[in-house]
Motif scaffolding. Structure first.
Motif, mmCIF file in Angstrom:
data_model
loop_
_atom_site.group_PDB
_atom_site.id
_atom_site.type_symbol
_atom_site.label_atom_id
_atom_site.label_comp_id
_atom_site.label_asym_id
_atom_site.label_seq_id
_atom_site.Cartn_x
_atom_site.Cartn_y
_atom_site.Cartn_z
ATOM 1 N N GLY A 86 -5.607 -4.141 -1.659
ATOM 2 C CA GLY A 86 -5.100 -5.455 -1.234
ATOM 3 C C GLY A 86 -4.038 -6.271 -2.309
ATOM 4 O O GLY A 86 -3.040 -7.005 -1.930
ATOM 5 N N LEU A 87 -4.504 -6.361 -3.656
ATOM 6 C CA LEU A 87 -3.720 -6.741 -4.547
ATOM 7 C C LEU A 87 -2.516 -6.016 -4.750
ATOM 8 O O LEU A 87 -1.275 -6.697 -5.077
ATOM 9 C CB LEU A 87 -4.513 -6.797 -5.999
ATOM 10 C CG LEU A 87 -5.568 -8.078 -6.015
ATOM 11 C CD1 LEU A 87 -6.283 -7.763 -7.341
ATOM 12 C CD2 LEU A 87 -4.829 -9.130 -6.189
ATOM 13 N N HIS A 88 -2.529 -4.613 -4.431
ATOM 14 C CA HIS A 88 -1.151 -3.841 -4.593
ATOM 15 C C HIS A 88 -0.462 -4.469 -3.457
ATOM 16 O O HIS A 88 0.945 -4.476 -3.741
ATOM 17 C CB HIS A 88 -1.291 -2.615 -4.553
ATOM 18 C CG HIS A 88 -0.079 -1.480 -4.731
ATOM 19 N ND1 HIS A 88 0.354 -1.228 -3.624
ATOM 20 C CD2 HIS A 88 0.442 -1.373 -5.655
ATOM 21 C CE1 HIS A 88 1.553 -0.613 -3.793
ATOM 22 N NE2 HIS A 88 1.532 -0.610 -5.280
ATOM 23 N N LYS A 95 -0.472 -1.238 -11.510
ATOM 24 C CA LYS A 95 -1.836 -1.384 -12.009
ATOM 25 C C LYS A 95 -2.694 -1.241 -10.671
ATOM 26 O O LYS A 95 -3.869 -0.816 -11.127
ATOM 27 C CB LYS A 95 -1.954 -2.789 -12.892
ATOM 28 C CG LYS A 95 -3.497 -3.014 -13.332
ATOM 29 C CD LYS A 95 -3.415 -4.400 -14.073
ATOM 30 C CE LYS A 95 -2.878 -5.662 -13.313
ATOM 31 N NZ LYS A 95 -3.008 -6.895 -14.287
ATOM 32 N N TRP A 96 -2.471 -1.838 -9.825
ATOM 33 C CA TRP A 96 -3.586 -2.174 -8.905
ATOM 34 C C TRP A 96 -3.635 -0.835 -7.999
ATOM 35 O O TRP A 96 -4.599 -0.553 -7.560
ATOM 36 C CB TRP A 96 -3.319 -3.340 -7.696
ATOM 37 C CG TRP A 96 -3.234 -4.727 -8.506
ATOM 38 C CD1 TRP A 96 -2.317 -5.377 -8.845
ATOM 39 C CD2 TRP A 96 -4.491 -5.228 -9.375
ATOM 40 N NE1 TRP A 96 -2.418 -6.636 -9.449
ATOM 41 C CE2 TRP A 96 -3.835 -6.309 -9.936
ATOM 42 C CE3 TRP A 96 -5.785 -4.653 -9.667
ATOM 43 C CZ2 TRP A 96 -4.647 -7.256 -10.803
ATOM 44 C CZ3 TRP A 96 -6.524 -5.419 -10.547
ATOM 45 C CH2 TRP A 96 -6.053 -6.700 -11.119
ATOM 46 N N THR A 139 -0.863 0.278 0.536
ATOM 47 C CA THR A 139 0.088 1.016 -0.469
ATOM 48 C C THR A 139 0.832 1.845 0.143
ATOM 49 O O THR A 139 2.219 2.297 -0.455
ATOM 50 C CB THR A 139 -0.995 1.762 -1.313
ATOM 51 O OG1 THR A 139 -1.316 3.038 -0.751
ATOM 52 C CG2 THR A 139 -1.979 0.883 -1.757
ATOM 53 N N GLY A 140 0.853 2.563 1.359
ATOM 54 C CA GLY A 140 1.724 3.620 1.774
ATOM 55 C C GLY A 140 1.634 5.094 1.211
ATOM 56 O O GLY A 140 2.325 6.068 1.601
ATOM 57 N N ASP A 141 0.456 5.046 0.280
ATOM 58 C CA ASP A 141 0.349 6.416 -0.350
ATOM 59 C C ASP A 141 -0.426 7.323 0.671
ATOM 60 O O ASP A 141 -1.568 7.125 0.839
ATOM 61 C CB ASP A 141 -0.559 6.063 -1.501
ATOM 62 C CG ASP A 141 -0.570 7.431 -2.458
ATOM 63 O OD1 ASP A 141 -0.193 8.585 -1.828
ATOM 64 O OD2 ASP A 141 -1.106 7.254 -3.433
ATOM 65 N N PHE A 396 -10.791 -12.616 -0.124
ATOM 66 C CA PHE A 396 -10.501 -13.599 0.693
ATOM 67 C C PHE A 396 -9.371 -14.562 0.370
ATOM 68 O O PHE A 396 -8.568 -15.133 1.272
ATOM 69 C CB PHE A 396 -11.616 -14.414 0.918
ATOM 70 C CG PHE A 396 -11.878 -15.776 1.687
ATOM 71 C CD1 PHE A 396 -11.419 -15.965 2.937
ATOM 72 C CD2 PHE A 396 -11.787 -17.035 0.934
ATOM 73 C CE1 PHE A 396 -11.344 -17.155 3.644
ATOM 74 C CE2 PHE A 396 -11.960 -18.140 1.517
ATOM 75 C CZ PHE A 396 -11.633 -18.131 2.824
ATOM 76 N N PHE A 397 -8.992 -14.735 -0.966
ATOM 77 C CA PHE A 397 -7.981 -15.172 -1.337
ATOM 78 C C PHE A 397 -6.892 -14.584 -1.050
ATOM 79 O O PHE A 397 -5.546 -15.447 -0.739
ATOM 80 C CB PHE A 397 -8.073 -15.745 -2.665
ATOM 81 C CG PHE A 397 -8.672 -16.839 -2.958
ATOM 82 C CD1 PHE A 397 -8.513 -18.056 -2.946
ATOM 83 C CD2 PHE A 397 -10.266 -16.609 -3.580
ATOM 84 C CE1 PHE A 397 -9.265 -19.213 -3.357
ATOM 85 C CE2 PHE A 397 -11.027 -17.780 -3.865
ATOM 86 C CZ PHE A 397 -10.817 -19.005 -3.701
ATOM 87 N N LEU A 398 -6.663 -13.263 -0.914
ATOM 88 C CA LEU A 398 -5.391 -12.748 -0.541
ATOM 89 C C LEU A 398 -5.274 -12.932 0.878
ATOM 90 O O LEU A 398 -3.875 -13.376 1.466
ATOM 91 C CB LEU A 398 -5.678 -11.163 -0.749
ATOM 92 C CG LEU A 398 -5.625 -10.705 -2.154
ATOM 93 C CD1 LEU A 398 -5.911 -9.432 -2.231
ATOM 94 C CD2 LEU A 398 -4.373 -10.921 -2.800
#
Length: 414
Positions: A86-88, A95-96, A139-141, A396-398
């Protein structure tokens, strides 16, 4: 799942859901902190701070990264990977992406070595696969889809019926893998699980429910994690995906069973006991057992079927969750705490764009923060896990940053 493993998982979930002493404001709203959460970048920054804290706690292995409690989603590495993915999505910071890859590599390696062949969504192989599908979407990976396919291979019979470690949860993963790949093999597998649930349903007077383990544990649960609400949720989406009325009809029969056992709370709310018959006098207001999880089921019933009883039931779930969900427990976690309860507000906001529910989610999120200098930071005193700790709170914050573009993990994509 072996009987010892099943009993161990049930004990873990029961202990996690034990009541705490009631307090008037276990998780009070902080108006100043809530106001800052209207800024997307602030929400993402809080999630990223959680991610960095987790990376500091990580241990390197031959395969990748581990957080010390096994490979699975509920309290292990696959759940932490949901936050990193989610961070990515939110930042596009490589990095994520690397953290996601390393954590899922370890989860896959550890799951392959596990003595238990548990296929569960939150407690087993289906959940590792689901985390890989979620990572692909974030990510699409496409390499993550290759990992997910490995988890689906041989995923067949389940002893249990529920979302956490049973057939309904396995079906969630298979429907999402079908959506991600277009491969009808996975839809066929999901349909087989639907047939198992149809065969084990106990139907009477237009209502349906399921024993947790038809041949082992006859206890009947109501909620999203172990009961009719979670099973009905999977069957609703299986019916939509296959266009087979029998699954949708069974989902509605599950809804009628849930409604039959609803108890009124005040003028506008509702609550449910954990089991039928009830096994304690504690009224759980949480994702796993109670109005927040029930609301997820009724939200999708209302969205897809447009029937008034489901809309009204959803409103009662929202009323109870708004009134008591933030302070029902001290915990901030996804399973039975502030974050998991407030996810219902975000799902309803994403469905109907009612800003009042987004505001309510921000109020809940403010209770997860503490003052730091002139600003605020996330309370970090939790384990790393998704359902019980930091990674679920961080995600949840994302979601709060962009609930329409950041789906709730472990749920079926339309």
């Amino acid at each position: 799942m072996g009987s010892l493993r099943l009993r161990a998982v049930l004990l873990l979930l029961t202990l996690a859901a034990l009541p705490v002493a009631a307090e008037e404001e276990a998780n009070p709203v902080q108006p100043r902190a809530a106001a800052t959460l209207a800024d997307r970048d602030v929400c993402v920054a809080h999630a990223a701070a959680v991610g960095r804290q987790l990376l500091r706690r990580a241990k390197k292995t031959k395969a990748g990264l581990t957080f010390g409690n096994g490979p699975y989603v509920y309290d292990g590495d696959a759940g932490v990977a949901l936050l990193f993915a989610g961070l990515h999505r939110a930042t596009r910071d490589k990095k994520w992406l690397e953290a996601t890859r390393a954590t899922l590599r370890e989860a896959m390696a550890s799951a392959a070595k596990a003595k238990s062949k548990d296929g569960g969504l939150y407690t087993g192989r289906a959940g590792v696969g689901e985390a890989c599908v979620e990572a692909y979407w974030a990510t699409g990976d496409k390499a993550f889809l290759d990992l997910a396919r490995k988890c689906a291979k041989g995923l067949g019979e389940f002893a249990a019926t529920d979302i956490i470690f049973g057939a309904a949860g396995g079906g969630v993963f298979l429907l999402n893998l079908h959506r991600a790949t277009g491969d009808k093999t996975y839809l066929k597998q999901a349909r087989q699980l639907g047939e198992f649930l149809a065969a084990t349903a106990i139907e009477k007077d237009g209502r349906a429910h399921w024993p947790l383990v038809p041949r082992g544990n006859p206890r009947v649960y109501l909620g999203f994690s172990h009961g009719a609400a979670g099973v009905g949720y999977f069957l609703l989406h299986l019916g939509r995906r296959t266009d087979e009325a029998k699954y949708k009809n069974l989902a509605e029969a599950a809804a009628r069973f849930v409604l039959r056992h609803e108890e009124p709370e005040g003028k506008d709310g509702a609550h449910w006991w954990r089991t039928v018959p009830k096994s304690s006098n504690f009224q759980r207001i949480q994702w796993c057992h109670g109005a927040p999880g029930m609301g997820l089921f009724f939200n999708d019933l209302h969205r897809h079927l447009k029937k008034e009883p489901y809309e009204k039931a959803l409103q009662r779930c929202l009323a109870t969750t708004k009134r008591r969900g933030r302070n029902a427990r001290k915990s901030g976690c996804q399973c039975h705490g502030v974050a998991g309860n407030a996810e219902l507000f975000l799902e309803v906001y994403a469905a109907n764009k009612d800003n009042g529910w987004l505001k309510e989610a921000r109020h809940s999120a403010s209770a997860l923060l503490q003052k730091k200098g002139d600003g605020f930071e996330v309370k970090m005193g939790y384990a790393p896990s998704y359902m019980l700790g930091l990674s679920g709170i961080g995600h949840f914050f994302l979601r709060l940053a962009d609930p329409k573009k950041t789906p709730l993990p472990m749920m079926i994509r339309d």
